[in-house]
Design a protein around this motif. Sequence first.
Motif, PDB file in Angstrom:
ATOM      1  N   ASN A 179       4.370   1.808  -7.472  1.00  0.00           N
ATOM      2  CA  ASN A 179       5.105   0.555  -7.634  1.00  0.00           C
ATOM      3  C   ASN A 179       6.184   0.754  -8.693  1.00  0.00           C
ATOM      4  O   ASN A 179       5.894   0.755  -9.892  1.00  0.00           O
ATOM      5  CB  ASN A 179       4.156  -0.565  -8.058  1.00  0.00           C
ATOM      6  N   PRO A 180       7.444   0.943  -8.289  1.00  0.00           N
ATOM      7  CA  PRO A 180       8.495   1.229  -9.272  1.00  0.00           C
ATOM      8  C   PRO A 180       8.714   0.089 -10.247  1.00  0.00           C
ATOM      9  O   PRO A 180       9.154   0.305 -11.373  1.00  0.00           O
ATOM     10  CB  PRO A 180       9.730   1.458  -8.389  1.00  0.00           C
ATOM     11  N   ALA A 181       8.405  -1.151  -9.820  1.00  0.00           N
ATOM     12  CA  ALA A 181       8.633  -2.297 -10.699  1.00  0.00           C
ATOM     13  C   ALA A 181       7.635  -2.321 -11.860  1.00  0.00           C
ATOM     14  O   ALA A 181       7.860  -3.000 -12.852  1.00  0.00           O
ATOM     15  CB  ALA A 181       8.543  -3.591  -9.895  1.00  0.00           C
ATOM     16  N   PRO A 241       8.492  13.333 -10.423  1.00  0.00           N
ATOM     17  CA  PRO A 241       9.835  13.321 -11.047  1.00  0.00           C
ATOM     18  C   PRO A 241      10.844  12.502 -10.252  1.00  0.00           C
ATOM     19  O   PRO A 241      11.606  11.711 -10.829  1.00  0.00           O
ATOM     20  CB  PRO A 241      10.197  14.810 -11.085  1.00  0.00           C
ATOM     21  N   ASP A 242      10.860  12.674  -8.925  1.00  0.00           N
ATOM     22  CA  ASP A 242      11.833  11.923  -8.111  1.00  0.00           C
ATOM     23  C   ASP A 242      11.514  10.438  -8.090  1.00  0.00           C
ATOM     24  O   ASP A 242      12.421   9.597  -8.087  1.00  0.00           O
ATOM     25  CB  ASP A 242      11.853  12.472  -6.679  1.00  0.00           C
ATOM     26  N   LEU A 243      10.214  10.099  -8.053  1.00  0.00           N
ATOM     27  CA  LEU A 243       9.849   8.677  -8.036  1.00  0.00           C
ATOM     28  C   LEU A 243      10.254   8.000  -9.340  1.00  0.00           C
ATOM     29  O   LEU A 243      10.722   6.854  -9.338  1.00  0.00           O
ATOM     30  CB  LEU A 243       8.339   8.528  -7.812  1.00  0.00           C
ATOM     31  N   ILE A 244      10.088   8.710 -10.450  1.00  0.00           N
ATOM     32  CA  ILE A 244      10.489   8.139 -11.737  1.00  0.00           C
ATOM     33  C   ILE A 244      12.011   7.990 -11.789  1.00  0.00           C
ATOM     34  O   ILE A 244      12.538   6.945 -12.203  1.00  0.00           O
ATOM     35  CB  ILE A 244       9.996   9.023 -12.897  1.00  0.00           C
ATOM     36  N   ALA A 245      12.724   9.027 -11.332  1.00  0.00           N
ATOM     37  CA  ALA A 245      14.191   8.987 -11.382  1.00  0.00           C
ATOM     38  C   ALA A 245      14.746   7.853 -10.519  1.00  0.00           C
ATOM     39  O   ALA A 245      15.749   7.238 -10.860  1.00  0.00           O
ATOM     40  CB  ALA A 245      14.749  10.328 -10.926  1.00  0.00           C
ATOM     41  N   TRP A 247      -2.237  13.133   0.776  1.00  0.00           N
ATOM     42  CA  TRP A 247      -2.245  12.707  -0.630  1.00  0.00           C
ATOM     43  C   TRP A 247      -0.858  12.233  -1.059  1.00  0.00           C
ATOM     44  O   TRP A 247      -0.712  11.234  -1.757  1.00  0.00           O
ATOM     45  CB  TRP A 247      -2.700  13.859  -1.530  1.00  0.00           C
ATOM     46  N   ARG A 248       0.153  12.995  -0.641  1.00  0.00           N
ATOM     47  CA  ARG A 248       1.522  12.618  -1.025  1.00  0.00           C
ATOM     48  C   ARG A 248       1.908  11.279  -0.386  1.00  0.00           C
ATOM     49  O   ARG A 248       2.533  10.428  -1.033  1.00  0.00           O
ATOM     50  CB  ARG A 248       2.508  13.727  -0.622  1.00  0.00           C
ATOM     51  N   THR A 249       1.517  11.102   0.871  1.00  0.00           N
ATOM     52  CA  THR A 249       1.830   9.837   1.541  1.00  0.00           C
ATOM     53  C   THR A 249       1.129   8.676   0.854  1.00  0.00           C
ATOM     54  O   THR A 249       1.719   7.605   0.635  1.00  0.00           O
ATOM     55  CB  THR A 249       1.390   9.909   3.017  1.00  0.00           C
ATOM     56  N   TYR A 250      -0.137   8.897   0.501  1.00  0.00           N
ATOM     57  CA  TYR A 250      -0.904   7.841  -0.176  1.00  0.00           C
ATOM     58  C   TYR A 250      -0.270   7.483  -1.517  1.00  0.00           C
ATOM     59  O   TYR A 250      -0.054   6.316  -1.833  1.00  0.00           O
ATOM     60  CB  TYR A 250      -2.338   8.326  -0.379  1.00  0.00           C
ATOM     61  N   PHE A 251       0.070   8.524  -2.304  1.00  0.00           N
ATOM     62  CA  PHE A 251       0.636   8.264  -3.634  1.00  0.00           C
ATOM     63  C   PHE A 251       1.984   7.563  -3.517  1.00  0.00           C
ATOM     64  O   PHE A 251       2.281   6.641  -4.284  1.00  0.00           O
ATOM     65  CB  PHE A 251       0.791   9.588  -4.385  1.00  0.00           C
ATOM     66  N   ARG A 252       2.796   7.992  -2.555  1.00  0.00           N
ATOM     67  CA  ARG A 252       4.109   7.381  -2.358  1.00  0.00           C
ATOM     68  C   ARG A 252       3.958   5.897  -2.004  1.00  0.00           C
ATOM     69  O   ARG A 252       4.733   5.054  -2.448  1.00  0.00           O
ATOM     70  CB  ARG A 252       4.853   8.114  -1.242  1.00  0.00           C
ATOM     71  N   SER A 253       2.920   5.585  -1.218  1.00  0.00           N
ATOM     72  CA  SER A 253       2.749   4.200  -0.769  1.00  0.00           C
ATOM     73  C   SER A 253       2.210   3.285  -1.863  1.00  0.00           C
ATOM     74  O   SER A 253       2.468   2.080  -1.849  1.00  0.00           O
ATOM     75  CB  SER A 253       1.819   4.158   0.453  1.00  0.00           C
ATOM     76  N   ILE A 254       1.433   3.834  -2.805  1.00  0.00           N
ATOM     77  CA  ILE A 254       0.870   2.969  -3.858  1.00  0.00           C
ATOM     78  C   ILE A 254       1.755   2.920  -5.095  1.00  0.00           C
ATOM     79  O   ILE A 254       1.510   2.125  -5.991  1.00  0.00           O
ATOM     80  CB  ILE A 254      -0.552   3.420  -4.273  1.00  0.00           C
ATOM     81  N   LYS A 303      16.251   1.941  -9.056  1.00  0.00           N
ATOM     82  CA  LYS A 303      16.897   1.563  -7.798  1.00  0.00           C
ATOM     83  C   LYS A 303      15.866   0.984  -6.825  1.00  0.00           C
ATOM     84  O   LYS A 303      16.119  -0.039  -6.180  1.00  0.00           O
ATOM     85  CB  LYS A 303      17.569   2.800  -7.191  1.00  0.00           C
ATOM     86  N   SER A 304      14.688   1.624  -6.757  1.00  0.00           N
ATOM     87  CA  SER A 304      13.644   1.132  -5.853  1.00  0.00           C
ATOM     88  C   SER A 304      13.179  -0.256  -6.255  1.00  0.00           C
ATOM     89  O   SER A 304      12.898  -1.105  -5.402  1.00  0.00           O
ATOM     90  CB  SER A 304      12.456   2.103  -5.848  1.00  0.00           C
ATOM     91  N   ALA A 305      13.082  -0.491  -7.570  1.00  0.00           N
ATOM     92  CA  ALA A 305      12.648  -1.813  -8.045  1.00  0.00           C
ATOM     93  C   ALA A 305      13.656  -2.885  -7.655  1.00  0.00           C
ATOM     94  O   ALA A 305      13.285  -3.995  -7.247  1.00  0.00           O
ATOM     95  CB  ALA A 305      12.455  -1.783  -9.557  1.00  0.00           C
ATOM     96  N   ARG A 306      14.949  -2.541  -7.784  1.00  0.00           N
ATOM     97  CA  ARG A 306      15.985  -3.506  -7.382  1.00  0.00           C
ATOM     98  C   ARG A 306      15.865  -3.828  -5.892  1.00  0.00           C
ATOM     99  O   ARG A 306      15.965  -4.986  -5.480  1.00  0.00           O
ATOM    100  CB  ARG A 306      17.370  -2.939  -7.673  1.00  0.00           C
TER     101      ARG A 306
END
Length: 492
Positions: free
Chosen positions: A224-226, A252-256, A215-222, A260-263
């Motif tokens: 989209n920080p942009a 929390p970490d994905l939002i934080a 589940w974590r892998t799936y959520f991380r892959s979908i 940077k990820s979008a850039r």
Amino acid sequence: MAIAAARLATRHTVRLASQTDFAGWREAARTLALNGVDPADISWTVEGHDANDLFAEPAQLPAVPADAELRVPRRFVDLAEAVICHSDPARFGFLYRILWRLQREPHLLSVATDPDVRRLEEMEKSVRRDIHKMRAFVRFRRIADEAGERFVAWFEPAHFIVERNAPFFVRRFTGMRWTILTPQATADWDGTNLAIGPGASKSDAPAEDAAEELWRTYFRSIFNPARLKVKAMTAEMPKKYWRNLPEASLIPDLIAGAEKSAREMIERMPTMPAPHHQTVQAKHWKNRPEESETDGAAAASVAELRKAAAGCRRCPLWRDATQTVFGEGPENARVVFVGEQPGDQEDIAGKPFVGPAGRLFDAIIEDAGIDRATTYVTNAVKHFKFEPRGKRRIHARPNAGEIEACRWWIDHELTLIRPDLVVALGATAAQSLLGKAVPITKMRGQTVTREDGLKVFLTVHPSYLLRLPDEAKAAERGRFLADLKAVKGLMG
């Protein structure tokens, strides 16, 4: 007192079999409505949940009058069936009040401004939303029992929706044996029969299993920080559900790190095609080479390497560029200057450093006492990357993937030439030569020795000087000249 006594004599108590006993409520409501019982004279209770109500003990309801008929809109039945699942303890009496009013106001449900109608619709919406969330956020964990594989999930709905929602899971997971535990009720499917049982506690649910990481892998892959909109995300995935979602620990970490990820995503984006560029290609590059049959690894000379690079397809930049712009200079050059990428004029000419920045470079190395004819000049990226703007092609910085793809060619150029010194002109060249991004403005003027022993001198790209205002340009030209004089000194 006499009035109070009369009131007590007409009061009715209805005890329903369960929190979602719609059939029991419907039968009792029909009987009471046909006998003209006022909503204020009815107490509604649920078996096992009787409040300390003086009138909680149910009594036999009056018989339905002969030939009496109760008519209600079909829409009310549908709404009542859903609202009976709401967690509001007063819902049974509220639904009866609507039923009571419908006998006197047949078009009540079409009065959108009526407070009771608004409340009815809001309650139905809340139940519907809770059903949707349960379908989205139930996470099964695999266990084994005496009959084999079984899947168990823990969920905390806001309303009494398990029984109403269970058929969805039967249809969705027909071939599985599963159990959904909730505080209000338990749904159990053995592959043939669906059973609704009493509620459970979270401790009855199994501990984490291997599916959690999936589940974590799936959520991380979908993720989209942009496109991140925190308010919209928390509205769709309310925080109250997070504690039972394995992927929620990532949020929390994905939002934080979203900005940077979008850039980084933008930097990795492929070059967009230029609508007008086909004209440029047709005019200047009529015989576009086919993809090279060789990758140049076996090239014994720069000429052979250049030929292999002409059909390079290592990244998408070749599609819009006019041609590959390879390095030029003697193969025994002791110093190699590496720029970023060909510009507009280099792309058309097929030669490096022939545009405005190249001409400025020529002038300054001459001032530094370096004979360009004895040096080899090339670029970290061999195809022109640009963004179309009107009829112009505006330089666009190569991203990390494009730099890495073209590193194949620069490495082979340096292997064949074997220079004593390489000069990185700008951040892109430094990243290509050192394999990592470096702060070029802080490190300019320094010489870095790579693991293979090759010395890399760092300075800015001459195009940097072209972008400066006139008052700063002269000073920077002096600094760039000083850098190149240092290079001259290193050349010996």
